[in-house]
Design an enzyme around this catalytic site. Structure first.
Site: not given
Ligand code: MN
Length: 433
Positions: A259, A211, A148
């Site tokens: 944010d 990814e 990941n």
């Molecule tokens: Mn992932």
């Protein structure tokens, strides 16, 4: 200095800068700036440019920011037209390309990690501390070994530790699995990648998809990985690579931090990373993303557009494009352009879009004679093609946790505006050529 910025063939981020340097402004700030507030202030003065802070008071490493702060720059990184970014991302997400080449970590200077060597910026006064904002974390599922890569904000605790905000997605489930068996989760943090690689780490692919293989599709199958020294992980080429682990059973206060919406996120108890090794390129550039800046908004928002486009296309196949607008923080507002085939299409598009991206608050649907990237054009459509029953209001729907105006229970009112012209009287709405 040119040599310093655009140096070696293998340096992916520099290669990208080299390829766009005639088209986009790169502002180089020579005066000394502090990592505390001052650097962020300079970045805020140049919201649309690439900025290099060459002289950072607390570190020998220069800061670069803004390499992904416009759709045009991102389209150059993906080698496609601005109008096709979303479809290009969909293509990569649906065709992750296995990575063939893994090499030994070469061309780096390696040290015992000391985060104080990095120009980690404190952006705003109420921030919980200095934050790494352009760091992608690479990890493997302790069970399935699926890799990941995802971007996370990391707050500096001391020279060996970071508090990391991990929302409950893939990395979180890896961390939880490791924690359950009482183990730390080995990770690598990668800073200063090619923008296409960085963008791939922000895509929402299923948990069994790597990814970095999405990134490899962006790079036409030519993405190279390097084997880390201490942890059993491979990382893409980058300016700075950090090896370490997320500690089991260790938590620290993380936040407050600004944010997407430019408002403060709260303090939470979050996991802690212990860093072990750090690898630098020659004269590395440290990538810093300004919180609530355009680079932040686009990197977080663009990867949501594929989901909306696919859902809407499923409902009305003649949809042309979906854009999460910068003014809506690339999160809360969408413009959708379509070629209207039947009366009511616009309304169905609104409903599909609002459910595909639950954070969406306001959506405007326009005909394909309106340029969805041009907000003045969109306003023209609202001004000349909308009357009462073109507006759809949904009360009490689940909204975005980032929306300061949402109710305490997380609900909000959503509004869809069908700014398409009625098919029957379309001559009445025809624009002069
Ligand atoms: Mn992932």
């Amino acid at each position: 200095m040119d040599l310093l910025i655009f140096k070696k063939i293998g340096d992916q981020m520099r290669k990208f800068l080299q390829s766009i340097k005639d088209e986009f402004n790169i502002i180089r700030i020579e005066k000394e700036v502090s990592t505390y507030i001052e650097a962020a202030r300079v970045l805020r003065e140049h919201p649309k440019e690439i900025v290099i802070l060459e002289n950072v008071k607390e570190s020998k490493i220069p800061v670069i920011s803004g390499i992904c702060n416009s759709r045009k720059k991102i389209s150059r990184a993906l080698n496609c037209k601005k109008e096709n970014i979303t479809r290009r991302i969909i293509q990569a997400m649906e065709n992750p390309t296995p990575i063939e080449s893994t090499e030994k970590l070469e061309g780096y200077h390696s040290f015992k990690a000391n985060l104080e060597k990095l120009p980690i910026l404190t952006y705003y006064k109420k921030d919980g501390g200095p934050y790494i904002t352009a760091g992608a974390i690479i990890a493997r599922d302790p069970e399935t070994r699926v890799r990941n890569a995802s971007i996370h904000r990391m707050m500096l605790l001391d020279k060996r530790h970071l508090a990391v905000r991990i929302v409950p997605r893939h990395l979180y489930s890896y961390y939880k699995k490791a924690e359950e068996i009482g183990e730390d989760l080995p990770i690598a943090i990668v800073i200063g990648m090619h923008p296409a690689t960085l963008l791939a780490t922000t895509t929402s692919v299923p948990i069994n998809v790597d990814e970095l293989e999405v990134a490899n599709n962006f790079h036409d199958g030519k993405l190279k990985l390097f084997k880390c020294e201490k942890v059993d992980l491979e990382v893409p080429e980058a300016e700075i690579i950090i090896e370490g682990k997320i500690l089991a059973d260790e938590r620290a206060d993380e936040g407050p931090f600004v944010d997407l919406t430019g408002t403060y996120d709260i303090i939470r108890e979050e996991p802690v990373i212990k860093v072990e090794r750090i690898h630098f390129k020659d004269n590395p550039l440290y990538h810093a993303i300004l919180p609530a800046g355009l680079e932040h908004k686009l990197l977080q928002g663009l990867p949501q557009e594929p989901r909306i486009l696919k859902a809407v296309e499923n409902t009305v196949p003649s949809v042309k494009n979906v854009i999460l607008t910068e003014g809506g923080c690339c999160w809360l507002h969408a413009i959708i352009s379509m070629e209207k085939q039947a009366e009511g299409d616009g309304k169905n598009v609104i409903m599909a879009a609002l459910s595909a991206h639950p954070s969406l608050k306001h959506v405007v649907v326009v005909d394909d004679d309106i340029n969805p990237f041009d907000l003045e054009d969109v306003e023209y459509a609202i001004a000349t093609r909308v009357k009462d029953d073109d507006i759809l209001i949904v009360r009490g729907a689940r909204g975005s946790s980032l929306d300061p105006s949402a109710s305490a229970d997380g609900t909000t009112t959503k509004v869809g505006v069908d700014a398409t012209k009625p098919l029957k009287e379309s001559e009445k709405f025809e624009r002069i050529a």
